[in-house]
Design a protein around this motif. Sequence first.
Motif, PDB file in Angstrom:
ATOM      1  N   GLU A 187       0.993  -1.080   0.087  1.00 37.86           N
ATOM      2  CA  GLU A 187       0.030  -0.034  -0.160  1.00 37.86           C
ATOM      3  C   GLU A 187       0.860   1.275   0.159  1.00 37.86           C
ATOM      4  N   TRP A 188       1.868   1.294   0.789  1.00 37.70           N
ATOM      5  CA  TRP A 188       2.779   2.353   0.823  1.00 37.70           C
ATOM      6  C   TRP A 188       3.510   2.673  -0.442  1.00 37.70           C
ATOM      7  N   LYS A 189       3.993   1.435  -1.286  1.00 36.63           N
ATOM      8  CA  LYS A 189       4.602   1.805  -2.517  1.00 36.63           C
ATOM      9  C   LYS A 189       3.764   2.327  -3.582  1.00 36.63           C
ATOM     10  N   LYS A 190       2.419   2.550  -3.478  1.00 35.96           N
ATOM     11  CA  LYS A 190       1.828   3.309  -4.449  1.00 35.96           C
ATOM     12  C   LYS A 190       1.854   4.654  -4.567  1.00 35.96           C
ATOM     13  N   ASN A 191       2.584   5.099  -3.432  1.00 33.76           N
ATOM     14  CA  ASN A 191       2.625   6.626  -3.411  1.00 33.76           C
ATOM     15  C   ASN A 191       4.374   6.845  -3.545  1.00 33.76           C
ATOM     16  N   ILE A 192       4.869   5.577  -3.902  1.00 35.75           N
ATOM     17  CA  ILE A 192       6.341   6.253  -4.255  1.00 35.75           C
ATOM     18  C   ILE A 192       6.534   5.988  -5.679  1.00 35.75           C
ATOM     19  N   GLN A 193       6.817   7.069  -6.492  1.00 36.53           N
ATOM     20  CA  GLN A 193       6.859   7.379  -7.757  1.00 36.53           C
ATOM     21  C   GLN A 193       8.255   7.228  -8.410  1.00 36.53           C
ATOM     22  N   ASP A 194       9.285   7.585  -7.689  1.00 39.52           N
ATOM     23  CA  ASP A 194      10.644   7.868  -8.017  1.00 39.52           C
ATOM     24  C   ASP A 194      11.516   6.340  -7.794  1.00 39.52           C
ATOM     25  N   HIS A 195      12.138   5.958  -8.730  1.00 42.04           N
ATOM     26  CA  HIS A 195      13.154   5.114  -8.530  1.00 42.04           C
ATOM     27  C   HIS A 195      12.534   3.833  -8.353  1.00 42.04           C
ATOM     28  N   PRO A 196      11.441   3.161  -9.068  1.00 42.34           N
ATOM     29  CA  PRO A 196      10.697   2.118  -8.551  1.00 42.34           C
ATOM     30  C   PRO A 196      11.411   0.804  -8.744  1.00 42.34           C
ATOM     31  N   LYS A 197      12.538   0.827  -9.536  1.00 44.47           N
ATOM     32  CA  LYS A 197      13.431  -0.448  -9.554  1.00 44.47           C
ATOM     33  C   LYS A 197      14.115  -0.497  -8.400  1.00 44.47           C
ATOM     34  N   LYS A 198      14.680   0.401  -7.871  1.00 45.83           N
ATOM     35  CA  LYS A 198      15.424   0.333  -6.690  1.00 45.83           C
ATOM     36  C   LYS A 198      14.645  -0.125  -5.607  1.00 45.83           C
ATOM     37  N   ILE A 199      13.427   0.630  -5.339  1.00 51.64           N
ATOM     38  CA  ILE A 199      12.377   0.237  -4.180  1.00 51.64           C
ATOM     39  C   ILE A 199      11.849  -1.326  -4.421  1.00 51.64           C
ATOM     40  N   ASN A 200      11.781  -1.668  -5.702  1.00 48.58           N
ATOM     41  CA  ASN A 200      11.379  -2.997  -5.932  1.00 48.58           C
ATOM     42  C   ASN A 200      12.372  -4.041  -5.295  1.00 48.58           C
ATOM     43  N   VAL A 201      13.630  -3.867  -5.645  1.00 45.71           N
ATOM     44  CA  VAL A 201      14.766  -4.728  -5.068  1.00 45.71           C
ATOM     45  C   VAL A 201      14.741  -4.968  -3.652  1.00 45.71           C
ATOM     46  N   GLU A 202      14.401  -3.880  -2.750  1.00 43.98           N
ATOM     47  CA  GLU A 202      14.294  -3.758  -1.338  1.00 43.98           C
ATOM     48  C   GLU A 202      12.849  -4.695  -1.141  1.00 43.98           C
ATOM     49  N   ILE A 203      11.733  -4.541  -1.711  1.00 44.40           N
ATOM     50  CA  ILE A 203      10.370  -5.165  -1.694  1.00 44.40           C
ATOM     51  C   ILE A 203      10.735  -6.759  -1.880  1.00 44.40           C
ATOM     52  N   ALA A 204      11.558  -6.777  -2.899  1.00 46.06           N
ATOM     53  CA  ALA A 204      12.060  -8.276  -3.228  1.00 46.06           C
ATOM     54  C   ALA A 204      12.710  -8.883  -1.885  1.00 46.06           C
ATOM     55  N   ASN A 205      13.525  -8.074  -1.391  1.00 45.53           N
ATOM     56  CA  ASN A 205      14.227  -8.808  -0.168  1.00 45.53           C
ATOM     57  C   ASN A 205      13.216  -9.162   1.042  1.00 45.53           C
ATOM     58  N   ILE A 206      12.087  -8.215   1.193  1.00 48.57           N
ATOM     59  CA  ILE A 206      11.254  -8.478   2.295  1.00 48.57           C
ATOM     60  C   ILE A 206      10.535  -9.710   1.817  1.00 48.57           C
ATOM     61  N   LEU A 207      10.059 -10.003   0.337  1.00 48.94           N
ATOM     62  CA  LEU A 207       9.367 -11.125  -0.042  1.00 48.94           C
ATOM     63  C   LEU A 207      10.158 -12.326   0.319  1.00 48.94           C
ATOM     64  N   SER A 208      11.535 -12.258   0.161  1.00 47.77           N
ATOM     65  CA  SER A 208      12.273 -13.267   0.416  1.00 47.77           C
ATOM     66  C   SER A 208      12.235 -13.578   1.875  1.00 47.77           C
ATOM     67  N   THR A 209      12.219 -12.636   2.664  1.00 46.91           N
ATOM     68  CA  THR A 209      12.072 -13.111   4.088  1.00 46.91           C
ATOM     69  C   THR A 209      10.779 -13.694   4.365  1.00 46.91           C
ATOM     70  N   LEU A 210       9.564 -13.140   3.686  1.00 48.26           N
ATOM     71  CA  LEU A 210       8.498 -13.942   3.933  1.00 48.26           C
ATOM     72  C   LEU A 210       8.516 -15.528   3.228  1.00 48.26           C
ATOM     73  N   ASN A 211       9.389 -15.495   2.481  1.00 50.98           N
ATOM     74  CA  ASN A 211       9.244 -16.908   1.684  1.00 50.98           C
ATOM     75  C   ASN A 211      10.053 -17.865   2.936  1.00 50.98           C
ATOM     76  N   LYS A 212      11.028 -17.022   3.345  1.00 47.50           N
ATOM     77  CA  LYS A 212      12.019 -18.095   4.415  1.00 47.50           C
ATOM     78  C   LYS A 212      11.062 -18.409   5.515  1.00 47.50           C
ATOM     79  N   ILE A 213      10.293 -17.288   5.933  1.00 51.33           N
ATOM     80  CA  ILE A 213       9.447 -17.562   7.098  1.00 51.33           C
ATOM     81  C   ILE A 213       8.344 -18.975   6.841  1.00 51.33           C
ATOM     82  N   TRP A 214       7.522 -18.678   5.608  1.00 49.79           N
ATOM     83  CA  TRP A 214       6.666 -19.579   5.248  1.00 49.79           C
ATOM     84  C   TRP A 214       7.622 -21.276   5.286  1.00 49.79           C
ATOM     85  N   THR A 215       8.677 -21.135   4.644  1.00 53.09           N
ATOM     86  CA  THR A 215       9.308 -22.317   4.505  1.00 53.09           C
ATOM     87  C   THR A 215       9.635 -23.009   5.966  1.00 53.09           C
ATOM     88  N   ILE A 216      10.174 -22.355   6.833  1.00 52.18           N
ATOM     89  CA  ILE A 216      10.591 -22.611   8.384  1.00 52.18           C
ATOM     90  C   ILE A 216       9.195 -23.273   8.761  1.00 52.18           C
TER      91      ILE A 216
END
Length: 559
Positions: free
Chosen positions: A247-276
């Motif tokens: 939801e927060w990301k919707k208001n971020i207009q600049d440098h979406p690729k760099k923001i997406n890299v950080e969100i991908a890291n958080i998604l990776s943490t979510l996947n790690k939690i699900w796996t555990i």
Amino acid sequence: MKLIIKEYLTTLKEDKELDLLLSDLLLNMRIMPLIKPEKGVRQYGVDLMGFGKDEDDNKEKLFLFVVKKGDLDRQNWDSGPQAIRPTLNEIKDTYIPKLLENKYKNTIIKVITVFNGDIKQSVYPNFIGYIDSNQVLNKIEYDYWNGDKLTLLVEQYILNENLFPPEYQKSLRKTLALIGDTDYNLNDYYMLIDQILNSRGKSLKHQIQKLRIINLCLNIVLHWCEEANNIKPAVFASERTILRIWEWKKNIQDHPKKINVEIANILSTLNKIWTIYFVKVAPSFSIKDGLFGYGSGADRVEYPLLTFEQIGIISLIGINHFYNGMFSNKNDFTNEINIIGNSLINLITNNNICFQPLYDGHIIDISLALLLLKMYKKDTFAKWWIKNIADRIVMNYRLRKFFPLFSDSYDELIENEFMPKEPDISSSTLLYILLEWAVIYNDDKLYDYLVKIFRSEFSEIDLQLWYPDEKIEEVMYKNNASLHSGTMFTTKFYDISFEEIRKQMEVHFNKFGIYDKLTFMKEGIVIIGLIASRHFRAPIFPFYWRGLLFVQKQSEKGE
């Protein structure tokens, strides 16, 4: 906070945990990482390289990092595959003279050994002796960052008072203090996420820092959950985290690729939690009534509630693996789907309570499971389960006058279980969606059977289905979306044939097909909508199951 950070750091593995944290730390220290860890590539001793000013003397240097997990002691100093001294020798003898780029030949080089434990007294003289023997004045320097040094750096550069003020620290400490309580609702953690996302600082640097702090906090929560032997709070925390960030990301207009890299890291943490989580709970699914007795109250209520919750979580994990594999073109993801799909089948077959939904909203978990079973190509089992659910609903109504509650009120459920009263059978989404699943599984006989038995007992019931609208993303990341947006379709479909309802589903799929307008669908993070449904107990968007038929059909037509 120092003790919290240090305890968390000691749990990090060398690969993809300690090295990734170090990469984030260096960026905050204004040391630009030049090479990052890459599995399967020989590194000649260097795990991470960066260039920037040294905080010790304010001189520009090339930093070469050797990253190891645990303590530095005599066992890992001079021998073994992870020994430090041979690694340092390889950097000195091979990496620096032969592999270093020419532009760094005249730069001061600082080789830092990083480990998240302590340096033992027995090996300290050896390490200092090595430094004294190999340090070259104004050319090569040596240092080490142990757990204590890392703790201070993380606190100073990642969780400093500007980025992580006392009120944030208080929310995190309260979360960790209460994480072992099975009734804790994680409100302090949810408030912490909102505090960080809503904090000042609109520059790209601040936005990236926010996401990295959140990822660190989520990992700390996971560690405390593991310590408490209760991973489920981390599952809920990770779901809410990614929803609020989206939801927060919707208001971020600049440098979406760099923001997406950080969100991908958080998604990776979510996947790690699900796996555990999956690895922890899956063995109990192979045991007859293996979830019985895990509830915090009366098993007549808690056992089925817990079981359907597990169906939803495990199915979500499996669907996510499917989407990840599909979008990344992995060839081996089917094996993961098979493992999770088999566990889901074990869960259902070993817990007969899976045929007995208590809430109308349990169709959320049922639909998640049917989605996974469709991906897993277990049509026969899925149709058997649908039939058994329908039979049990009818039987419970006939014998006990019980019908799945249209509300999700726990108090009302308890009252119905122990002080039965005439059930409310005026509305149901569960019955209607079961009919649609019979169509998705292309079984006209099952459809006719469901219509027959439902009509026999519930002929006047309003069958309902909720559709999202184009404003859905304004509410779906914070609340049950159906309470604030969308359209409710109501009908009495019992006189419509299999082919007619199929055509009706296709018309509605095209008419209400907003899936191509949703940000998470456009960006290929398809699981977001399903996470929102499971987490906030909101109806699943119908396009998730209807798309199994009609997107493929449109694709075949070339539309």
